[in-house]
Write a protein that holds these residues in place. Structure first.
Motif: not given
Length: 580
Positions: A92-96, A121-124, A130-135
């Motif tokens: 979700g940080y592509g626009g940062c 501000v992007v909510d963290d 969230k990171s685990m399935p993406i990895v």
């Protein structure tokens, strides 16, 4: 691949560490692989901090290190750059503002500002989960080793001592890994067939097992081993199922192995009812699966793809025009920073020089006119003197002499008048030339040629100073221009991605069977009606803020039935509103 996430206050310290020697001088050949911010490491850090500072967040810098096990080998920079960019975008940080740095063979560091280019501000919250399935998805996409199978959260890791002991025994790989692979195959082969089939599969694969049953007969799980796995005293080593892999614990393994109960064969009306129920269940399942597919597929819920494509392409054209203008501005500022462009201060200096040159030419022209006018004034004075002398002779008693004197007076007067008129004309031209000079070089006191000589004598130093001042100002403007430039880039990328998704969805729908296409069309129509109804209810509640909203009536769910959780309560006696 393992992702380790941390958070901090400033990007400068993080990037300084990335490009530093490391804690044990292990950083070698640090370099930027990808990112939405360009420049030297110091410039990148300053730009990210400059963009982030006004946000007021305690820890606005988001950091992630992506590392690979030895089994994946050493990936090239280009492949790492693609993996890191996809990870940043999916988090979700592509626009940062973000940047990826590599200073080792097996990992990269990502530095991100949580403040987007649009100042949002992007909510963290929940980013660790969230990171685990993406990895895991990136591992599959890029053919990497599933690090989840090697980590403690799914299967205990094999320690270095255990690896060394297995090597001393002459094993190709540690016995725990051999057992893990064999048991996984046995589970897959015996799924739904019960414990006897599972144990037969284990024997076939050469895995020894022990069933751990309580005195009450309750099954607690298995322990596994292989014949060659012994300790220093030649005693066989056993490992419990949960320490082989978390999925092999009996709480998870038992439901997989237990055979499914098969109902007795129904006949007559019962069979018809059963088949009708099964058909309804299949329809419900198909609709639920279709809803999940549409909600998870990009552009899956868009009812009119043609109109959406037309609108999005118009938006893309507008955003590309904006990006072209922002890019041209950035290139102009970059040229000023490098000293090859013509900045405001340098342009002003050149305009002053040209103005002085034009003023000097006009001043020289005025000097010429003044000199010529002076000569004509002298001629006019001489003619007036001749006229005065002739007037004295015109009073002579002799007619002939008087006549000649009168003619001389007339001639001298005419010459004087002509000379004075020409002098006046030349003086007017000189005045206009001086006005042009003053307009070309305003604010100059004294002669213009003196001012031009003073400017030319220190021209190189003044031009270098002007270039340096323009470069300083342009550098500040370039930093301030990065947010709108990156926002334009992100907007164009989003529009292009949207067009690609719409085209892909168009191709997907064209390849569907007619029945599935009709089902999805009905679901999309239902979803569109739900959205319209929600908007209408929201507008009604906004228009009448002081009136209580009526109890909501649940619409048909995906199966065409009313949800039991949304059923309206029965009205109270007397027609009043239901009590809450």
């Amino acid at each position: 691949m393992i992702a380790k996430i941390t958070k901090g206050k400033r990007a400068s310290g993080a990037i300084r560490y990335d490009f530093g020697p490391g804690r044990r001088d292990e950083h070698k050949d640090a370099r930027v692989l990808a990112g939405s911010v360009t420049g030297t490491p110091q410039q990148v850090a300053r730009l990210i901090d400059h963009h982030t500072r006004p946000s007021g967040i305690a820890k606005p810098i988001w950091r992630a290190s992506l590392s690979l096990p030895d089994e994946d080998g050493v990936l090239p920079d280009e492949r790492w750059a693609v993996i890191a960019q996809q990870y940043v975008e999916r988090m979700g940080y592509g626009g940062c503002p973000w940047v990826v740095v590599r200073h080792g063979d097996d990992h990269v560091h990502i530095t991100v500002s949580r403040v987007g280019w649009d100042r949002k501000v992007v909510d963290d919250h929940g980013d660790y989960l969230k990171s685990m399935p993406i990895v895991r998805a990136l591992e599959k996409q890029h053919g990497l080793v599933d690090a989840g199978a090697l980590s403690n959260w799914r299967a205990p890791q094999v320690s270095g001592q255990e690896r060394a002991a297995s090597e001393r025994r002459g094993a190709v790989e540690p016995e725990r890994l051999v057992i893990r692979a064999a048991v996984a195959e046995a589970v897959a082969a015996a799924a739904g067939r019960g414990r006897p089939a599972f144990e037969a599969e284990l024997r076939q694969r050469g895995v020894d097992f022990r069933a751990n049953e309580a005195s009450t007969g309750r099954m607690n799980g298995y322990s596994f081993s292989v014949p060659a796995w012994t300790d220093a005293e030649d005693v066989q080593v056993w490992v419990t199922a949960s320490k082989t892999a978390k999925d092999f614990a009996w709480q998870k393994l038992g439901p997989v192995l237990e055979p499914k109960a098969v109902p007795a064969e129904a006949t007559g009306p019962d069979l018809a009812a059963l088949r009708l129920a099964e058909a309804r269940e299949r329809a419900v399942d198909q609709r639920a699966e279709a809803v999940r597919t549409l909600r998870t597929t990009p552009a899956g819920t868009v009812p009119d793809l043609v109109s959406a494509l037309r609108t999005l392409r118009t938006t893309l054209d507008t955003r590309e025009s904006t990006l072209a203008a922002e890019t041209a501005t950035a290139m102009r500022l970059d040229g000023l920073v490098s000293g090859v462009g013509m900045g405001p201060r340098r342009s002003e200096l050149h305009r002053r020089r040209i103005g002085l040159q034009n003023a000097v030419a006009a001043e020289a022209e005025a000097d010429g006119h003044v000199t010529a006018a002076g000569q004509h004034r002298q001629e006019a004075a001489a003619a007036r003197q001749v006229e005065a002398d002739a007037k004295a002779g015109a009073t002579s008693r002799w007619p002939g002499r008087a006549k000649k004197a009168a003619e001389a007076v007339a001639t001298a007067a005419a010459l004087a008048i002509a000379a004075e008129a020409e002098a006046a004309r030349l003086e007017a031209l000189a005045q206009r030339a001086l006005e042009r000079a003053a307009e070309a070089a305003p604010g100059v006191t004294g002669r213009y040629d003196t001012a031009l000589t003073a400017l030319e004598s220190g021209w190189q130093q003044q031009e270098r100073a002007a270039i340096a001042e323009d470069a300083r100002n342009a550098r500040i403007q370039l930093i301030d221009h990065q947010p709108p430039l990156q926002a334009a880039r992100v907007a164009v990328a989003e529009a292009r991605r949207g067009v690609e998704q719409l085209l892909a969805e168009q191709a997907r729908r064209a390849a569907l069977p007619p029945e599935r296409r009709e089902l999805e069309d009905r679901i999309r129509a239902d979803l569109a009606r739900e959205v319209t109804a929600r908007a209408a209810r929201a507008g009604s509640s906004t228009a009448r803020p002081g009136k209580k909203a009526a109890p909501k009536k649940a619409g048909p769910g995906p199966t065409g039935q009313q949800s039991p959780h949304l059923r309206r309560r029965p009205p109270t006696p007397g027609g009043g509103a239901p009590s809450r």
